[in-house]
Design an enzyme around this catalytic site. Structure first.
Site, short mmCIF file in Angstrom:
data_model
loop_
_atom_site.label_atom_id
_atom_site.label_comp_id
_atom_site.label_asym_id
_atom_site.label_seq_id
_atom_site.Cartn_x
_atom_site.Cartn_y
_atom_site.Cartn_z
N CYS A 1 -26.40 -3.48 -8.92
CA CYS A 1 -27.71 -3.74 -8.34
C CYS A 1 -27.53 -4.26 -6.93
CB CYS A 1 -28.44 -4.76 -9.19
SG CYS A 1 -28.75 -4.11 -10.81
N TYR B 1 -14.46 -3.06 3.93
CA TYR B 1 -13.78 -2.59 5.17
C TYR B 1 -14.27 -1.23 5.65
CZ TYR B 1 -10.33 -5.35 2.45
OH TYR B 1 -9.70 -6.26 1.65
N TYR C 1 -4.98 -1.89 -3.86
CA TYR C 1 -6.13 -2.75 -3.57
C TYR C 1 -7.43 -2.24 -4.20
CZ TYR C 1 -2.72 -4.50 -0.23
OH TYR C 1 -1.57 -5.01 0.34
N ARG D 1 0.80 -1.22 0.00
CA ARG D 1 0.00 0.00 0.00
C ARG D 1 0.84 1.28 0.00
NH1 ARG D 1 -5.11 -0.02 2.44
NH2 ARG D 1 -4.50 -1.90 3.55
N1 LLP Z 1 3.26 -9.01 3.02
C1 LLP Z 1 2.26 -9.89 3.23
C2 LLP Z 1 2.59 -11.27 3.56
C3 LLP Z 1 0.92 -9.48 3.12
O1 LLP Z 1 -0.05 -10.36 3.34
C4 LLP Z 1 0.64 -8.14 2.77
C5 LLP Z 1 -0.74 -7.69 2.63
C6 LLP Z 1 1.70 -7.26 2.53
C7 LLP Z 1 3.01 -7.73 2.67
C8 LLP Z 1 1.50 -5.83 2.14
O2 LLP Z 1 0.81 -5.10 3.09
P1 LLP Z 1 0.62 -3.52 2.88
O3 LLP Z 1 2.00 -2.89 2.94
O4 LLP Z 1 -0.01 -3.33 1.56
O5 LLP Z 1 -0.24 -3.11 3.99
N2 LLP Z 1 -7.14 -5.76 0.66
C9 LLP Z 1 -6.84 -5.08 1.91
C10 LLP Z 1 -5.39 -5.24 2.30
C11 LLP Z 1 -4.99 -6.68 2.43
C12 LLP Z 1 -3.53 -6.83 2.75
C13 LLP Z 1 -3.10 -8.23 2.54
N3 LLP Z 1 -1.73 -8.47 2.78
C14 LLP Z 1 -7.20 -3.60 1.76
O6 LLP Z 1 -7.71 -3.21 0.72
O7 LLP Z 1 -7.02 -2.84 2.70
#
Ligand code: LLP
Length: 439
Positions: A363, A336, A392, A295
Site C-alpha cells: 500500500c 536508489y 541486496y 555484488r
Molecule cells: N566492503 C564494505 C566495507 C562495504 O561496506 C561493502 C558494501 C562491500 C565491501 C561490498 O560492496 P559491493 O562489492 O557489494 O559493491 N544496498 C546497496 C549497496 C550497499 C553496499 C554497502 N557496502 C545496494 O543495493 O546497491
C-alpha cells in the site's frame, strides 16, 4: 543467453536458469521466489580467488562481503571456495558460524559495534576486527585486555574519494559516517593510538569507496592515497610497516543493456599494476592486498520470479503490471532508482514490445520494481522474472505490510533445492506476545 550465460530460453519459449525452466520452478516452489544459480556464484568466487592469488600473491584471499546475500548456505559455498568473509553484525557472524565458517577467516566490520557484538565476536575467535573509530578501538582493547588476548585489527580509513556512484552507496568521502579521514589528520591520530594499545595488533588498513563502480580509476586513486598514507605512517611511527591493505568491494555489475560487462580478472590485474607502481614510488614493501566483493560475486546469479496479478492500462498515462511481491523483497528501486531487466518468463522468446511500470503489492505508490520497462505483453497468471537480483535483494528484504519473505531456491546442474524456506504467517507472529494482558 539473456544478459548472462546461465539465463536462456528453451524450446517452449520459457526463461530458464541453470538449464531449468522457470515456469516449473514457479509451479514447484510458488512465487515470489528468489532463484540463484550456484555455478555462477562459484565461478565468480573462483575468478576472484585466482586473480587475487595471481596478482597479490598467495594468502591474498578475497573476502566475500556477505551483506550482499546472507544465509547459511552461502557461507558454506564461500568456505568451500576458500574465501574469507566480511560480516557486519552479530546476526551475520552468528549465521556464518552456524554454517561452520572458520572464525579466523572472518573480518568483522561495521561503524558501530556494540559491546555485545565485540564480546560475541571475541567468543567466536573472529580473526580480524575492522575498527571504525576511536571509541570502538578503546572498547576492543578493553575487552581483549579482560580476556588477556591480543586482537588483530585493521583500521577503517576514508581516503576522500568520490567514486561517482549513487550517493547512498558512496562511502569514501571525508564527510562519511564510516572511518577516519586522512585529510583531517584523524587517520594518523587513530593509527598512533592503536600502536600504543597493548591488546591491539594493528595489522593493516581498510577503505571502501562505494558500490556499483564500473571504472578502475577511483580504486587506483584510493590505492594511491592509501599507499602514500602507509609511507607516512612508516616515517612518523618509527618505521612501522602496514602488512595488509584492504581496498573494500564495489566493482559494478551489469543489470541492463545500458551497463557494461566488467572483466573482474582484468580489473584486478589493473589494480595490482598501479598498487605495485605506487609502492615503488613511495619506497614501501607492497602490503598484502585484499578485496571485499559482494555484488560482483552474487548479483548476476539471482533472479526473482513473481506471478502477475493485474495489468492496468491508464489511457494517456502508464501501463501497470502488478506482481505478488515488490518493495519488501526488492527495495532497490524505491531506495536508489536501480534499473533492472524484466521479462515474461512464459514468452521470453518474444520481443519486448510493450512498456510497463512493474508495481508491487504494498500500500504505497513508491512500491515499484521499475518504471516504463521494456517487457512482453502480460496477463494475469503469467510469471514475471526480474533478472540480476542476487545481491541486496534477499538480504534487504523486509516484512512490510506483513508480507512473508520469499524462499531462496538454489539451482545447480539441473537440480533445484530450497536453501531458505518461505516464511509462513506463523513465522510472522512468532515474536508477537499474543497473550500479554492489556495495560
Ligand atoms: N566492503 C564494505 C566495507 C562495504 O561496506 C561493502 C558494501 C562491500 C565491501 C561490498 O560492496 P559491493 O562489492 O557489494 O559493491 N544496498 C546497496 C549497496 C550497499 C553496499 C554497502 N557496502 C545496494 O543495493 O546497491
Amino acid at each position: 543467453m539473456i544478459l548472462y550465460p546461465h539465463l536462456s530460453v528453451n524450446g517452449e519459449g520459457h526463461l530458464t536458469i541453470g538449464g531449468i525452466d522457470t515456469l516449473e520452478l514457479a509451479e514447484r516452489f510458488g512465487t515470489p521466489a528468489y532463484v540463484m544459480d550456484e555455478n555462477t556464484i562459484r565461478q565468480n568466487m573462483r575468478t576472484y580467488m585466482q586473480a587475487a592469488e595471481k596478482n597479490f600473491g598467495k594468502g591474498a584471499l578475497p573476502l566475500y562481503a556477505s551483506k550482499a546475500l546472507c544465509f547459511a548456505e552461502i557461507y558454506k559455498i564461500a568456505k568451500e571456495e576458500g574465501l574469507g568473509v566480511d560480516c557486519v553484525s552479530g546476526g551475520e557472524l552468528f549465521t556464518a558460524r552456524a554454517a561452520g565458517f572458520p572464525a579466523e577467516r572472518i573480518y568483522f566490520h561495521g561503524n558501530n559495534k556494540t559491546d555485545r557484538d565485540i564480546k560475541d565476536a571475541m567468543d567466536m575467535g573472529v580473526g580480524t576486527f575492522v575498527v571504525d573509530n576511536i571509541d570502538e578501538l578503546l572498547a576492543v582493547n578493553s575487552e581483549a585486555a579482560r580476556r588477556n588476548i591480543v586482537q588483530n585489527i585493521l583500521l577503517r580509513i576514508t581516503p576522500g574519494i568520490d567514486p561517482h556512484t549513487h550517493k547512498a552507496i558512496s562511502t569514501g568521502n571525508v564527510d562519511s559516517k564510516f572511518g577516519n579521514a586522512i585529510s583531517t589528520g584523524q587517520a594518523m591520530e587513530i593509527v598512533k593510538d592503536a600502536l600504543k594499545l597493548p591488546n591491539i595488533k594493528l595489522n593493516g588498513l581498510h577503505c571502501h569507496i562505494g558500490s556499483q563502480i564500473f571504472d578502475v580509476k577511483p580504486f587506483a586513486s584510493a590505492a594511491d592515497i592509501m599507499i602514500k598514507f602507509i609511507s607516512e605512517i612508516k616515517k612518523e611511527c618509527g618505521g612501522f610497516e602496514i602488512n595488509e591493505l584492504n581496498l573494500g568491494g564495489g566493482l559494478g555489475v551489469k543489470y541492463t543493456d545500458n551497463d557494461p560487462y566488467i572483466d573482474y580478472a582484468a580489473a584486478i590485474g589493473d589494480m595490482a599494476e598501479v598498487i605495485n607502481k605506487f609502492c615503488r614510488a613511495h619506497d614501501i614493501k607492497t602490503p598484502l592486498v585484499r578485496l571485499e566483493p559482494g555484488r560482483s560475486l552474487v548479483a548476476a546469479a539471482g533472479i526473482t520470479l513473481y506471478t502477475v496479478g493485474s495489468v492496468k492500462e491508464i489511457p494517456g498515462f502508464k501501463n501497470y503490471i502488478s506482481v505478488d511481491g515488490g518493495m519488501p523483497d526488492n527495495p532497490r528501486y524505491a531506495l536508489y532508482q536501480s534499473e533492472y531487466t524484466v521479462c515474461i518468463a512464459d514468452r521470453a522468446d518474444k520481443p519486448k514490445d510493450y512498456k510497463a511500470t512493474v508495481a508491487g503489492r504494498c500500500c504505497e505508490s513508491g512500491d515499484l520494481i521499475g518504471e516504463n520497462m521494456d517487457i512482453q505483453k502480460a496477463k494475469r497468471g503469467d510469471i514475471l522474472a526480474v533478472l540480476v537480483t542476487g545481491a541486496y535483494n534477499y538480504s534487504m528484504a523486509s516484512n512490510y505490510n506483513r508480507i512473508p519473505r520469499p524462499p531462496v531456491i538454489m539451482v545447480k546442474d539441473g537440480q533445484a533445492r530450497i536453501v531458505v524456506r518461505r516464511e509462513s504467517y506463523e513465522d510472522l507472529i512468532k515474536n508477537d506476545c499474543l497473550d500479554n494482558p492489556v495495560g
